[in-house]
Enzyme design. Structure first.
Site: not given
Length: 409
Positions: A162, A188, A199, A281, A404, A409
């Protein structure tokens, strides 16, 4: 949904060369679940005689996929198994519609592969709270089954991403008295990472011949030392799933007590767990938190997670600021036993604080030099007992906010 961003600076140079695991084949395709122009569904098919094990999120709001896998995972069967995974939509918090999606996917895979539906394991990852357009997945099952290949694991790793910036893979080859055993896995994970089981999504395969009970014992034990010791943002996913399948195709028999096999399996778990942190991230630093001298191991873990999950600690690391006061704060708030005047703190091998105060030999430039490294160790001795724990995390940068804030969007 947030697009895959620039490759993490902590990423490995390339996807590793994983050995083919006899008895398991992979296929991937573009189904358009949410993403356009990229593979987003993968299928893995394990031959008859394979055993399946797993660990799952303990979230109270876990997805329909997780609940279905949990209901099936304890069953013994010689029929083989299938794993089908989609990215882009987590099929979580979708009520009865989520259960219907899982049933439809399992039925279609069973129809095409000849398996029974209770040997089909599904995972979904992505946005929470939106109905899964499962018809886009079922429409691709025949295509997937038609192009299964023993060397399709890298594409499978890409299909399950993702916000990941790189596909994650790891392997081990073990020479045992009875012959050679191979292990390979993919994962992932990038955000919503604070496992309370395993996880994110993790799929590990071996050609060892092992009972389901013994493999489950190993998976549960090793998981607690690897995936359950990483955190990116302290948030536990609704969809966390780890599945481990053994095909037995090598003919080499192992048990939970076969030390060389257990060590190799743990190495694969640990490699994948660390890759998830390295792809946190917005991450720019890989951080190891070592706690020693706690009253017991559980207290050590509590302290380590308090440090690793502290936004103030993580932002200090991002800013390359050797702010030991934030580490002291995290220890003090953790709830586990601590004594201010017994603490010692090291950044790497640099003694920063001891006996309730900054070390008289410490110089700020020493700590600053440690913080500039891409890999940092925060070492804390509580001074109370023999308890130890290690947790792995990353820093917290503006990149995390950007990813995040724009996720849907």
């Amino acid at each position: 949904m947030a697009k895959i961003t620039t490759r993490s600076p902590l990423a490995p140079e390339k996807f590793p060369d994983l050995p083919a695991i006899a008895g398991v084949r992979f296929a991937s395709t573009e189904a358009g679940v949410r993403y356009a122009g990229r593979k987003d569904v993968m299928l893995a098919l394990l031959d008859p005689g394979s055993v399946m094990t797993g660990v799952f999120t303990r979230s109270a709001t876990r997805s329909a996929n997780v609940l279905d896998c949990q209901a099936k995972i304890g069953g013994d069967s010689d029929a083989g198994a299938a794993i089908i995974v989609n990215s882009g939509n987590s099929n979580a918090f979708t009520g009865r519609a989520g259960e219907g999606s899982v049933a439809a996917i399992c039925e279609k895979v069973a129809e095409v592969t000849g398996l029974s539906a209770d040997r089909v394991f599904t995972s979904s990852t992505g946005v929470i709270g939106e109905r899964l357009p499962h018809d886009r997945i079922t429409a691709k099952v025949e295509e997937l089954a038609g192009k299964l290949s023993a060397d399709g694991i890298e594409d499978a790793a890409m299909a399950i991403m993702t916000t990941d910036t790189f596909p994650k893979g790891a392997s081990q080859v073990v020479d045992l008295p009875g012959g050679t055993v191979k292990i390979a896995g993919i994962a992932k994970g990038s955000g919503m990472i604070a496992p309370d089981m395993a996880t994110m999504l993790v799929y590990i395969f071996t050609d060892a011949k092992i009972s389901r009970a013994d493999l489950q014992t190993l998976v549960s034990r090793i998981n607690d030392r690897s995936f359950n010791c990483i955190t990116v943002d302290s948030d536990t996913s609704t969809s966390d799933t780890l599945l481990c399948g053994a095909t037995g195709a090598s003919g080499v028999e192992v048990t939970a007590d076969t030390e060389a096999f257990a060590t190799a399996l743990e190495a694969v778990f640990m490699d994948l767990a660390h890759q998830v942190v390295r792809d946190g991230e917005g991450a720019t630093k890989f951080v190891t938190v070592n706690v020693t001298g706690a009253a017991n191991d559980q207290d050590a873990r509590t302290h380590a997670l308090a440090i690793a999950n502290s936004p103030l600690v993580k932002t200090a690391i991002a800013g390359e600021d050797p702010n030991w006061g934030r580490v002291v704060m995290a220890i003090g708030k953790s709830g586990a036993a601590a004594d201010r005047d017994l603490l010692s703190i090291r950044f790497g091998d640099v003694l920063v604080a001891e006996n309730g105060w900054v070390s008289p030999d410490y110089r700020e430039e020493q700590g600053a030099a440690q913080m500039k490294q891409p890999e940092i160790a925060l070492n804390v001795d509580i001074g109370l007992g023999e308890g130890t724990a290690t947790v792995w995390t990353c820093d917290l940068t503006h990149g995390y906010i950007s990813i995040n804030a724009d996720y849907r969007s």
